[in-house]
Motif scaffolding. Structure first.
Motif, PDB file in Angstrom:
ATOM      1  N   MET A 212      44.648 -19.634 -18.250  1.00 45.78           N
ATOM      2  CA  MET A 212      43.822 -18.793 -17.704  1.00 45.78           C
ATOM      3  C   MET A 212      46.342 -18.603 -15.662  1.00 45.78           C
TER       4      MET A 212
ATOM      5  N   GLU B 225      45.033 -17.880 -10.847  1.00 46.03           N
ATOM      6  CA  GLU B 225      43.885 -17.968 -10.895  1.00 46.03           C
ATOM      7  C   GLU B 225      43.506 -19.375 -10.599  1.00 46.03           C
ATOM      8  N   ARG B 226      44.802 -20.052 -11.864  1.00 42.80           N
ATOM      9  CA  ARG B 226      44.471 -22.132 -11.385  1.00 42.80           C
ATOM     10  C   ARG B 226      44.655 -22.024  -9.553  1.00 42.80           C
TER      11      ARG B 226
ATOM     12  N   VAL C 131      41.330 -21.353  -8.269  1.00 43.84           N
ATOM     13  CA  VAL C 131      40.033 -22.630  -8.360  1.00 43.84           C
ATOM     14  C   VAL C 131      40.701 -23.745  -8.077  1.00 43.84           C
ATOM     15  N   PHE C 132      42.015 -23.955  -7.716  1.00 47.11           N
ATOM     16  CA  PHE C 132      41.926 -25.724  -6.718  1.00 47.11           C
ATOM     17  C   PHE C 132      41.514 -25.240  -5.142  1.00 47.11           C
TER      18      PHE C 132
ATOM     19  N   LEU D 286      39.351 -23.160  -3.963  1.00 45.11           N
ATOM     20  CA  LEU D 286      37.641 -22.742  -4.411  1.00 45.11           C
ATOM     21  C   LEU D 286      37.155 -24.059  -4.569  1.00 45.11           C
ATOM     22  N   LYS D 287      38.196 -24.712  -5.163  1.00 52.14           N
ATOM     23  CA  LYS D 287      37.367 -26.508  -5.382  1.00 52.14           C
ATOM     24  C   LYS D 287      37.710 -27.217  -4.267  1.00 52.14           C
TER      25      LYS D 287
ATOM     26  N   MET E 182      35.235 -30.950  -0.508  1.00 57.35           N
ATOM     27  CA  MET E 182      34.815 -31.152   0.144  1.00 57.35           C
ATOM     28  C   MET E 182      34.332 -30.073   1.975  1.00 57.35           C
TER      29      MET E 182
ATOM     30  N   VAL F 244      44.221 -32.678   8.429  1.00 56.69           N
ATOM     31  CA  VAL F 244      45.144 -32.708   7.286  1.00 56.69           C
ATOM     32  C   VAL F 244      44.115 -31.697   6.106  1.00 56.69           C
TER      33      VAL F 244
ATOM     34  N   LYS G  26      45.138 -27.891   4.082  1.00 53.38           N
ATOM     35  CA  LYS G  26      44.958 -27.269   2.042  1.00 53.38           C
ATOM     36  C   LYS G  26      44.141 -26.195   2.561  1.00 53.38           C
TER      37      LYS G  26
ATOM     38  N   ASP H  45      35.073 -10.336  -5.047  1.00 50.80           N
ATOM     39  CA  ASP H  45      34.405 -11.647  -5.453  1.00 50.80           C
ATOM     40  C   ASP H  45      35.018 -12.800  -4.608  1.00 50.80           C
TER      41      ASP H  45
ATOM     42  N   GLU I 253      34.405 -12.702  -0.929  1.00 50.92           N
ATOM     43  CA  GLU I 253      32.842 -12.614  -0.683  1.00 50.92           C
ATOM     44  C   GLU I 253      32.562 -14.268  -0.545  1.00 50.92           C
ATOM     45  N   MET I 254      33.160 -15.177  -1.923  1.00 48.97           N
ATOM     46  CA  MET I 254      33.448 -16.204  -2.342  1.00 48.97           C
ATOM     47  C   MET I 254      34.200 -17.163  -1.166  1.00 48.97           C
TER      48      MET I 254
ATOM     49  N   LYS J 138      26.386 -29.782  -1.531  1.00 55.14           N
ATOM     50  CA  LYS J 138      26.847 -28.225  -0.921  1.00 55.14           C
ATOM     51  C   LYS J 138      26.238 -27.746  -0.607  1.00 55.14           C
TER      52      LYS J 138
ATOM     53  N   ASN K  95      25.879 -25.670   2.772  1.00 54.52           N
ATOM     54  CA  ASN K  95      25.405 -23.950   3.298  1.00 54.52           C
ATOM     55  C   ASN K  95      24.531 -24.296   4.874  1.00 54.52           C
TER      56      ASN K  95
END
Lengths: 526, 369
Positions: free
Chosen positions: A1, A5-6, A9-10, A12-13, A18, A222, A226, A241, A244-245, A517, A521
Motif C-alpha cells: 500500500m 493510500e495509507r 485509510v487513516f 477515513l478511519k 470518530m 481538534v 485532523k 469512490d 462519495e465516501m 456509525k 449517519n
C-alpha cells in the motif's frame, strides 16, 4: 500500500470512527455521562434558583408593605417584574450563549443576581426595590435559566430526558430549602440582612456556572484539524469512490465556506438568534401549544392555599398542602425523565407530553369536587405528579423537535412568548375569583385551557410525526438513487432542507443496535 | 310577696319624678352612648355597693335606681316587669327581666352550655364582647339529672347570683354588660355527689401583635403593627418599656415616633432613626367599651456587622468552590491531552500494521450504508 493510500485509510478511519463535523446539529457525539452529570447538578441549582426565587421571596411582602406603607398589589409587582424579566430576557440570553457559550453567561448571571440583591439591601424606596430585585436580579436569573437548559442538550443525547428530568428536579428541591431558609433569615436578620445574605447565596449560581465546561467547540476543533488533513489528502486523489465516501465530510466544509462568502443581514442575525425557526413546523406547534398551556399552569398553585383557607382549613394545613405538592413534584420529575427515556416512550415523547398536560387539566377540572382536607390532599398529590411530569418534559420536547443546535435560539424565543401568558394567568384567575366569589371557576378555566392545549398538541404532533415519516421516506428514496449523490448541490440542498425541518432524532434511537456509525449517519440524514 | 307588690306600686309612682331628674342629667336623649354610660355608671355603683355590703344592704332603693336607669335607656316600647327581690340569706343580685328592645343599640346574645355527665369536669366557654351587651347565660342538664333541680347555683367569681329562667332542665341568668366590672367569669354548678359545672368567661377581644421580635438596623426605620380582628377598638395607645415602667408614647415626638392607622382595626407605630436604645419591648393597647386589651411586641436593633459576617463567609465559600472547579478542569485537561497523544500514536501504529485489510474493510463498511 502506498503512503497516499495509507493516509486515505487513516483519514477515513478518523472520519468514520470518530464523530464527523456534521451530525444532527451538534457536530459531535455528546458524551451522555461522565462530566455531564456534574453539568446536570449545576443546571439543577441554576434552574432551581430561577424558578423558586420569586416564589420564596413572598415571605418578605408583609414586612415591606408595612415599612413602605404600600398595598399588596404594589408589592406583588416585585415578583411580577422578576418573572417577566426572567422569561423576557430569554432571547438576550440565547444571543449571548450563541456568541460566548453557556459558562460565561451563567457566571455573569450569578454575579448580576448577587449584585442585585446586595444593592436591594440598601434600598430606601419601593421603586429602587423594583429595579434592584425586579430587573437586575430577574435578568440575572434569566441569564441562569436558559444556558443551563441549553448545555444539557450539548452534553446528552441518548440519556437526555433523564438529564432534563434531573435538572428540572432542582426546582422543588430548591423550593423546599429556600422557603424555610428565607423564614430563618428573616427572623434573625430582618429584611435588609436577609437580602444581603441572599445575595451571597445567589452567588452559588456562579459556582454552578463554573461546572458548565464548554463542549463541542474544544473537542470539535481538534477533530476538525485532523479531518482537514484527511480532506487534503483525499483531494489529491480525485476518485469517485473517495468523493462519495467523503461527501458527508466535504459537504459541510464547502457549505461552511460558502456561508462565509455570502453573509447577508438575515444570516448574520440568524447566527445569533435563529428567527428561521418560525418556519419550523414543530417549533410553531410547540410554541402555540405551550403559550396556551401557561395560561392555566401557575394559577392553581398560587391559589391553592387561599382556596384551602376559604373552605375552612387552617393556615398550617394549607401550607402543608403545598409541601405535599413539592415533595410529589420532586419525585415525579426524575421518574418522568426515566420513563421518557425508555425505548417505548422516547420516539413518541410528544404524545407523552400532551398526555401529561391533559392530565394536569383534568386534575384541575376535578378539584372543585374535592371536599374537605382529604380531598384536597388527594388533589395536591395528583397535581404535584402532573406538574412534575409537564415540567420535566418542557424543554426535552423542544429539544426533540428542533434539535440541540437550534435549541439555543428556540428556548429564547419560546420563553419570551410564554412570558405574556405566564404573567396573565394568575391575575385572570384572581379576577375570576373576585367576580364570582367562588374558586371553582378559576379551576375550571385552568383545567379547560390545559385540556385544550393538550389536545391541540396531541393532534398537531400526530400530524407532525406523519409529515416527518413521509419526508424521511422521500429522503431515503432520493439517497438510494445514485444520481442525486453525485451532484453535491442537490445533496447540500437536501441537507439544508432537512436542517430547516429539523425533526426528531428517531433514526438513531430506533436503530441503536447497529452501533455508533449507523447513528452518526442517521443523524446525518436528519 | 305581697310586701313586694306594694313596693312596686310605690316605685311606679316615683318614676316620673326620677325620670325628670335623669333626663336633665343625662344630656341629649339622641346620644344613646352617653346615656348608657351614665346609666352604667350609676348601675355599676349600685351593683358594687351591693356586692360590697353583702349582708346589710336593703335591695329596695337600689332596685329603684336600677329600674330608672333601664327606663331612660330603653325606648318607650320597653315592657318592664320588675323582678322579685330575694329573701334568701346572703345577698343576691336582683336581675330584671325584659323583652328585647328592637330600637335599642344594645345587642342581645344568648349563650348556652351543655353540662357534661362526667363528674368533676367543667365546661368552659370564652365569650368575647367589645361593646355593651345584654347577655343570657344558661346551663342545660341532661334529663337523667333532673333530680338535681333545686341545687343549681350561679356564681360570678365567688358571689352567688339568682337565676331567672328555669325551664325543664336549664337554668339561665340574664346580665347587662356595660363596663369592665361586669366582665369576668360566671359559672353555674350542680351540686350533688358529683360536682358538675360550666364556666363562662366574658372577655374583651384579644389583639394581635407579633410573637417573634422585629429585627432592624441602626439608622433604619422600624414599623410595628397591631391588629384587632373583627372588633373595632375605640382608641389605640402605644407604650414603651423604659426600665421596668411603661411609658405612653406621645405623638408629639414626631421626629422619632409616628403613630398612624390605615384602618380602624390596625395601628402602626413607626420609629425613625433607630439606635441601640430603642431595643426592647413595646406594648400596643386597644381600648374597647368594656375594657382594654394589650399585646406585646419586641424590637431588636442590630448593627450592620451582624449580617455582614455570614455574607462574607458565603461569598468566600463560593469563590473557593469556583477556583477549585477551574483548577480541577485544568488538571483533567492536561491528563486528557497526555492520554490523547498516546492514543493517536497507538492508532497510527495500528493503521500501519493493518494496511491492506484496512482499506477493504472501510469501503465495505461504507457501501453497506
Amino acid at each position: 500500500m502506498t503512503v497516499r493510500e495509507r493516509k486515505v485509510v487513516f483519514a477515513l478511519k478518523l472520519v468514520l470512527t470518530m464523530s464527523p463535523p456534521v451530525s444532527s446539529d451538534l457536530g459531535y457525539i455528546p458524551p451522555d455521562g461522565g462530566w455531564g452529570w456534574a453539568v446536570v447538578f449545576g443546571a439543577s441549582i441554576s434552574v432551581g434558583f430561577a424558578y423558586t426565587f420569586p416564589k420564596a421571596f413572598t415571605i418578605y411582602f408583609k414586612e415591606l408593605q408595612a415599612v413602605y406603607s404600600i398595598s399588596y398589589s404594589q408589592i406583588a409587582w416585585i415578583t411580577s417584574i422578576m418573572c417577566a424579566t426572567t422569561y423576557g430576557g430569554g432571547p438576550i440570553s440565547s444571543i449571548l450563549v450563541n456568541r460566548y457559550g453557556s459558562r460565561p453567561v451563567v457566571m455573569f448571571g450569578g454575579l448580576l443576581c448577587g449584585i442585585g440583591m446586595v444593592s436591594a439591601a440598601f434600598c430606601t424606596s419601593i421603586l429602587q426595590l423594583y429595579i434592584c430585585v425586579g430587573f437586575i436580579t430577574g435578568f440575572g436569573l434569566a441569564l441562569n435559566l436558559q444556558p443551563s437548559v441549553i448545555i444539557i442538550g450539548k452534553y446528552f443525547l441518548k440519556r437526555r430526558p433523564i438529564a432534563n428530568g434531573l435538572a428540572m428536579a432542582g426546582s422543588p428541591v430548591m423550593l423546599c430549602t429556600l422557603a424555610p431558609l428565607n423564614q430563618f433569615l428573616f427572623d434573625n436578620f430582618g429584611w435588609r440582612g436577609s437580602f444581603l445574605i441572599l445575595g451571597a447565596i445567589l452567588l452559588h449560581c456562579c459556582v454552578a456556572g463554573a461546572l458548565f465546561r464548554p463542549i463541542g467547540a474544544d473537542t470539535a476543533s481538534v477533530k476538525m484539524q485532523k479531518i482537514e488533513e484527511g480532506k487534503e489528502t483525499l483531494k489529491e486523489e480525485v476518485t469517485k469512490d473517495a468523493m462519495e465516501m467523503s461527501s458527508p465530510a466535504n459537504v459541510p466544509m464547502e457549505t461552511k465556506m460558502e456561508e462565509e462568502g455570502e453573509k447577508d443581514c438575515c444570516e448574520k442575525i440568524n447566527q445569533y438568534l435563529d428567527f428561521s425557526l418560525f418556519k419550523h413546523r414543530g417549533f410553531l406547534i410547540y410554541l402555540i401549544g405551550n403559550v396556551l398551556m401557561f395560561l392555566g399552569f401557575f394559577a392553581p398553585i398560587v391559589f391553592l392555599a387561599p382556596y384551602a383557607k376559604h373552605i375552612g382549613i387552617d393556615e398550617y394545613s394549607a401550607a402543608f398542602l403545598l409541601s405535599i405538592l413539592a415533595i410529589v413534584d420532586m419525585i415525579a420529575r426524575p421518574t418522568t425523565g426515566i420513563i421518557a427515556n425508555s425505548k417505548w416512550v422516547r420516539p413518541r415523547i410528544q404524545y407523552f407530553f400532551s398526555f401529561s398536560i391533559a392530565f394536569n387539566g383534568a386534575c384541575h377540572l376535578l378539584c372543585p369536587l374535592a371536599s374537605g382536607y382529604t380531598g384536597l390532599v388527594v388533589y395536591s398529590v395528583f397535581f404535584g405528579l402532573a406538574f412534575g411530569m409537564v415540567c420535566a418534559m418542557l424543554f426535552e420536547t423542544l429539544m426533540d423537535l428542533v434539535g440541540a443546535a437550534r435549541f439555543t435560539s428556540a428556548v429564547g424565543l419560546v420563553t419570551i412568548a410564554e412570558c405574556c401568558t405566564i404573567l396573565l394567568g394568575p391575575p385572570i384567575g384572581g379576577t375570576l375569583i373576585d367576580t364570582f366569589g367562588d374558586y371553582k371557576y378559576m379551576f375550571i378555566k385552568c383545567g379547560a385551557v390545559m385540556v385544550l392545549a393538550g389536545t391541540f398538541l396531541f393532534i398537531m404532533n400526530y400530524y407532525n410525526y406523519r409529515m416527518l415519516t413521509k419526508e424521511e421516506k422521500e429522503r431515503k428514496a432520493k439517497e438510494e438513487d445514485p444520481k442525486s449523490v453525485r451532484t453535491e448541490n442537490e445533496g447540500r440542498n437536501n441537507w439544508n432542507k432537512e436542517a430547516t425541518q429539523g425533526g426528531p432524532e428517531l433514526e438513531p434511537l430506533r436503530e441503536e443496535q447497529e452501533g455508533l456509525k449507523k447513528e452518526v449517519n442517521g443523524t446525518n440524514e436528519v | 310577696m305581697p310586701a313586694s307588690c306594694l313596693g312596686e306600686s310605690r316605685r311606679l309612682l316615683l318614676l316620673p319624678l326620677l325620670l325628670l331628674r335623669c333626663g336633665l342629667s343625662a344630656g341629649s336623649p339622641a346620644d344613646p352612648a352617653v346615656t348608657a354610660k351614665d346609666a352604667s355608671h350609676s348601675q355599676a355603683s349600685s351593683l358594687t355597693k351591693m356586692q360590697a355590703g353583702l349582708l346589710e344592704s336593703s335591695p329596695e332603693p337600689m332596685t329603684t335606681a336600677q329600674t330608672v336607669n333601664w327606663q331612660t335607656q330603653g325606648s318607650s316600647s320597653d315592657h318592664l316587669t320588675l323582678g322579685r327581690s330575694v329573701s334568701a340569706p346572703g345577698s343576691d343580685l336582683a336581675t330584671q327581666e325584659f323583652k328585647e328592645a328592637t330600637k335599642d343599640n344594645i345587642t342581645f346574645v344568648k349563650y348556652e352550655a351543655l353540662l357534661p355527665g362526667v363528674s368533676g369536669t367543667s365546661v368552659e366557654k370564652n365569650i368575647i364582647l367589645d361593646s355593651a351587651t345584654r347577655i343570657e347565660l344558661s346551663c342545660r342538664l341532661d334529663k337523667k339529672y333532673s333530680h338535681l333541680q333545686s341545687q343549681v347555683t350561679w356564681k360570678k367569681g365567688n358571689e352567688t347570683i339568682r337565676y331567672i329562667n328555669k325551664t325543664e332542665n336549664s337554668w339561665s341568668i340574664k346580665l347587662q354588660i356595660l363596663d369592665s366590672s361586669n366582665m369576668g367569669s360566671y359559672s353555674c354548678a350542680v351540686k350533688s355527689e358529683e360536682e358538675i359545672s360550666a364556666e363562662f368567661h366574658l372577655q374583651v377581644p384579644k389583639i394581635e401583635g407579633r410573637e417573634k421580635p422585629i429585627v432592624s438596623y441602626g439608622g433604619d426605620t422600624a414599623v410595628m403593627m397591631c391588629k384587632s380582628s373583627g372588633y373595632t377598638p375605640i382608641a389605640w395607645t402605644w407604650y414603651v418599656t423604659n426600665g421596668s415602667e411603661q411609658m405612653a408614647i406621645n405623638a408629639s415626638l414626631a421626629e422619632k415616633y409616628v403613630i398612624s392607622s390605615i384602618s380602624a382595626n390596625v395601628t402602626h407605630l413607626k420609629i425613625l432613626k433607630l439606635t441601640e436604645e430603642d431595643d426592647g419591648e413595646y406594648w400596643c393597647e386597644a381600648a374597647f367599651e368594656l375594657g382594654e386589651s394589650r399585646a406585646r411586641l419586641r424590637l431588636r436593633v442590630l448593627s450592620f456587622m451582624v449580617p455582614l459576617k455570614p455574607f462574607l463567609a458565603i461569598v468566600t465559600e463560593a469563590v473557593i468552590l469556583v477556583t477549585l472547579i477551574f483548577l480541577y478542569e485544568i488538571y483533567s485537561k492536561k491528563k486528557e491531552n497526555h492520554a490523547e497523544d498516546e492514543k493517536e500514536f497507538d492508532q497510527v501504529e495500528q493503521l500501519k500494521s493493518e494496511d491492506s485489510n484496512g482499506l477493504e474493510n472501510s469501503s465495505a463498511r461504507h457501501r453497506r450504508i
